[in-house]
Scaffold this active site. Structure first.
Site, PDB file in Angstrom:
ATOM      1  N   HIS A  21       1.176  -1.108  -0.034  1.00 44.82           N
ATOM      2  CA  HIS A  21       0.051  -0.103  -0.004  1.00 44.82           C
ATOM      3  C   HIS A  21       0.910   1.207  -0.074  1.00 44.82           C
ATOM      4  O   HIS A  21       1.998   1.315   0.606  1.00 44.82           O
ATOM      5  CB  HIS A  21      -0.653  -0.062   1.290  1.00 44.82           C
ATOM      6  CG  HIS A  21      -1.942   1.211   1.310  1.00 44.82           C
ATOM      7  ND1 HIS A  21      -1.470   2.251   1.792  1.00 44.82           N
ATOM      8  CD2 HIS A  21      -3.087   0.921   1.244  1.00 44.82           C
ATOM      9  CE1 HIS A  21      -2.677   2.918   1.962  1.00 44.82           C
ATOM     10  NE2 HIS A  21      -3.541   2.523   1.526  1.00 44.82           N
ATOM     11  N   ASP A  33       2.938  -3.914   8.074  1.00 41.35           N
ATOM     12  CA  ASP A  33       1.718  -3.275   7.876  1.00 41.35           C
ATOM     13  C   ASP A  33       0.659  -4.307   7.976  1.00 41.35           C
ATOM     14  O   ASP A  33       0.404  -5.298   7.269  1.00 41.35           O
ATOM     15  CB  ASP A  33       1.556  -2.586   6.380  1.00 41.35           C
ATOM     16  CG  ASP A  33       0.409  -1.971   6.051  1.00 41.35           C
ATOM     17  OD1 ASP A  33       0.460  -1.433   4.928  1.00 41.35           O
ATOM     18  OD2 ASP A  33      -0.560  -2.052   6.890  1.00 41.35           O
ATOM     19  N   GLN A  49      -4.710  -4.471   6.795  1.00 42.09           N
ATOM     20  CA  GLN A  49      -5.573  -5.486   6.253  1.00 42.09           C
ATOM     21  C   GLN A  49      -5.698  -6.952   6.909  1.00 42.09           C
ATOM     22  O   GLN A  49      -6.597  -7.768   6.544  1.00 42.09           O
ATOM     23  CB  GLN A  49      -5.372  -5.872   4.964  1.00 42.09           C
ATOM     24  CG  GLN A  49      -6.270  -6.671   4.024  1.00 42.09           C
ATOM     25  CD  GLN A  49      -7.878  -5.999   4.115  1.00 42.09           C
ATOM     26  OE1 GLN A  49      -7.895  -4.889   3.770  1.00 42.09           O
ATOM     27  NE2 GLN A  49      -8.749  -6.815   4.201  1.00 42.09           N
ATOM     28  N   LYS A 100     -10.592   0.048  10.117  1.00 39.84           N
ATOM     29  CA  LYS A 100     -10.692  -1.506   9.314  1.00 39.84           C
ATOM     30  C   LYS A 100     -11.219  -2.633  10.211  1.00 39.84           C
ATOM     31  O   LYS A 100     -11.070  -3.869   9.743  1.00 39.84           O
ATOM     32  CB  LYS A 100      -9.165  -1.640   8.334  1.00 39.84           C
ATOM     33  CG  LYS A 100      -9.347  -0.462   7.376  1.00 39.84           C
ATOM     34  CD  LYS A 100      -8.189  -0.876   6.392  1.00 39.84           C
ATOM     35  CE  LYS A 100      -8.018  -2.028   5.664  1.00 39.84           C
ATOM     36  NZ  LYS A 100      -7.464  -2.182   4.449  1.00 39.84           N
ATOM     37  N   CYS A 131      -4.704   2.294  -3.642  1.00 41.92           N
ATOM     38  CA  CYS A 131      -3.114   2.768  -3.062  1.00 41.92           C
ATOM     39  C   CYS A 131      -2.328   1.685  -3.366  1.00 41.92           C
ATOM     40  O   CYS A 131      -1.422   1.746  -2.519  1.00 41.92           O
ATOM     41  CB  CYS A 131      -3.382   2.967  -1.770  1.00 41.92           C
ATOM     42  SG  CYS A 131      -4.962   4.492  -1.323  1.00 41.92           S
TER      43      CYS A 131
HETATM   44  C1  LIG Z   1      -2.720  -2.758   3.747  1.00 46.56           C
HETATM   45  C2  LIG Z   1      -2.956  -1.218   3.931  1.00 46.56           C
HETATM   46  N1  LIG Z   1      -2.164  -0.641   4.403  1.00 46.56           N
HETATM   47  C3  LIG Z   1      -2.086   0.612   4.765  1.00 46.56           C
HETATM   48  C4  LIG Z   1      -3.533   1.296   4.844  1.00 46.56           C
HETATM   49  C5  LIG Z   1      -3.509   2.646   5.203  1.00 46.56           C
HETATM   50  O1  LIG Z   1      -4.418   2.853   6.130  1.00 46.56           O
HETATM   51  P1  LIG Z   1      -5.240   4.245   6.618  1.00 46.56           P
HETATM   52  O2  LIG Z   1      -5.773   4.713   5.540  1.00 46.56           O
HETATM   53  O3  LIG Z   1      -6.109   3.786   7.821  1.00 46.56           O
HETATM   54  O4  LIG Z   1      -4.086   4.845   7.416  1.00 46.56           O
HETATM   55  C6  LIG Z   1      -4.702   0.487   3.993  1.00 46.56           C
HETATM   56  C7  LIG Z   1      -6.070   1.187   3.994  1.00 46.56           C
HETATM   57  N2  LIG Z   1      -6.803   0.642   3.257  1.00 46.56           N
HETATM   58  C8  LIG Z   1      -7.240   1.576   2.085  1.00 46.56           C
HETATM   59  C9  LIG Z   1      -8.048   2.535   2.316  1.00 46.56           C
HETATM   60  O5  LIG Z   1      -9.047   2.528   1.261  1.00 46.56           O
HETATM   61  N3  LIG Z   1      -8.941   1.575   0.446  1.00 46.56           N
HETATM   62  C10 LIG Z   1      -8.013   0.683   0.765  1.00 46.56           C
HETATM   63  O6  LIG Z   1      -7.569  -0.368   0.560  1.00 46.56           O
HETATM   64  C11 LIG Z   1      -4.191  -0.608   3.969  1.00 46.56           C
HETATM   65  O7  LIG Z   1      -5.386  -1.497   3.156  1.00 46.56           O
END
Ligand SMILES: Cc1ncc(COP(=O)(O)O)c(CN[C@@H]2CONC2=O)c1O
Length: 405
Positions: A116, A193, A196, A219, A359
């Protein structure tokens, strides 16, 4: 899941919405919503400094959640738990508070192509700032993390391996415990990280033996704006604050200040008190349902969706060809139909999926696609949601007059 659990989430009391975007943010159980209303209605006070009873009571509640989080992820002690805005801020603090102090030209940072942006762009910036090299672990033939490639890239110059425990695009679980063991043999530290993973499976940072672990409350049935940074105490104690101000100081003189011990040193300013209380309520709910039960339910729904989606002509699924290697996330495309167009038409049928790069633009480049659709599941999704997704996809294909590749 029983139908009562779906009703735990007020979101689903409205018109039938097929919510398949829990990887973006999960829906919230009534108990979490109630905890926020209750706090602001009856317990609202700033923490750590007030000498009156209510301030102390709220401080105790705040610190009780810290203990709860420590227990939830099996941290050795609550001082290893720092509250942040979310996984993104947690990762930034690890990068710019810890590794920025030590990395130098010739050092290497190892991440994967599936990361991400929150676990990729900070490392890009750090590489530019320190002269360290950012390197990527690729995917194998099954579009899973290529452990052989990771092994070939591990060497004494690698100072940190930073990896998602679960991909928010491919839905794969990465073997973090094994990666930590291998990385530590070369003297590298491991950052995970967990955004998820937490709330979808049991997370045990002691078992993983990772050095830092980052995740978001929103999440895992919690509120937005609250997250956690876990770090092994001896490492977290070397993490230089990225933010300074009130709460985190011990004494302030004209030209210099001293700072509090962990974890308060890393929590500058008035904290997201309501968010912490909501996070505690989310953990209570997860424990009440049980992570094993949630994980089993989610896997059943994911595998059902995988089996039905893969039978649709013109639909391509990314990631493993094995449904058992997809966990709560399935990313896919429809031949000849841009994912944004497909998602727009799906929405007209009440089916809410994500379209875009999620992302994870480096992963899109690696897969040689501009974007994709993503269906992501959680406790409140059921078989009828899957069946409605499948029938709506067929309507999309009819609408765009594409059916076969
Ligand atoms: C694997 C992973 N890492 C980091 C983040 C960042 O988290 P925050 O935004 O809460 O700081 C997300 C958020 N998931 C994103 C948010 O929108 N769609 C997604 O898949 C994620 O899925």
């Amino acid at each position: 899941m029983n139908s009562q659990e779906r009703l735990d989430f007020p979101f689903f009391k409205q018109e039938k919405l097929i919510y398949l975007d829990s990887a973006a943010t999960s829906q919230k159980p009534q108990s979490v919503i109630d905890s926020l209303v209750n706090y602001y209605s009856y317990n609202n006070a700033n923490i750590h400094r007030g000498v009156y009873a209510l301030a102390q009571k709220t401080t105790d509640q705040f610190e009780m959640v810290r203990n709860q989080v420590a227990h939830f992820i099996n941290a050795k002690k609550s001082e290893e738990i720092v509250f942040t805005k979310g996984a993104t801020q947690s990762l930034n603090w690890v990068v710019f508070g810890y590794f920025a102090r030590f990395l130098k030209p010739g050092d290497e940072i190892l991440i994967s192509v599936m990361e991400h942006h929150s676990n990729l762009v900070p490392w890009q910036e750090l590489a530019k700032k320190t002269g360290a090299e950012l390197r990527y672990v690729k995917l194998d033939q099954n579009e899973q993390l290529d452990l052989d490639d990771l092994l070939t890239k591990l060497n004494s110059r690698v100072k940190v391996v930073s990896i998602a425990q679960v991909s928010n695009v491919l839905g794969c679980i990465n073997p973090v415990k094994k990666i930590a063991s291998l990385a530590h043999k070369f003297g590298a530290l491991v950052v995970v990280d967990g955004a998820q993973a937490v709330g979808h499976m049991t997370v045990d940072v002691g078992e993983l033996d990772c050095d830092f672990y980052c995740f978001s409350g929103h999440k895992m049935f919690g509120p937005t704006g609250i997250g956690v940074l876990y770090g092994k105490y001896k490492l977290l104690d070397q993490l230089k604050p990225v933010e300074y101000g009130g709460e985190m100081i011990d004494e302030v003189d004209y030209q210099a200040s001293t700072f509090k011990e962990l974890p308060l040193r890393l929590e500058a300013g008035t904290q997201n008190i309501a968010g912490v209380i909501g996070l505690g309520a989310a953990i209570d709910y997860l424990n009440q349902i049980g992570l094993k039960r949630i994980s089993k339910h989610n896997q059943e729904i994911t595998e059902l969706a995988f089996d039905k989606l893969r039978k649709i002509p013109g639909l391509k699924i990314y990631g493993s060809a094995n449904p058992k290697e997809h966990h709560d996330v399935i990313s896919f495309n429809l031949a000849g139909i841009h994912p944004h167009d497909a998602a727009t038409v799906l929405d007209s049928f009440g089916v809410e999926v994500r379209a875009g790069h999620h992302c994870a633009e480096v992963l899109m480049r690696y897969l040689k696609i501009p974007a994709c659709l993503r269906a992501s599941f959680h406790l409140y999704n059921d078989e009828s949601d899957v069946l409605q997704l499948v029938s709506a996809i067929k309507e999309v294909q009819r609408f765009f007059k594409h059916g076969t590749v």
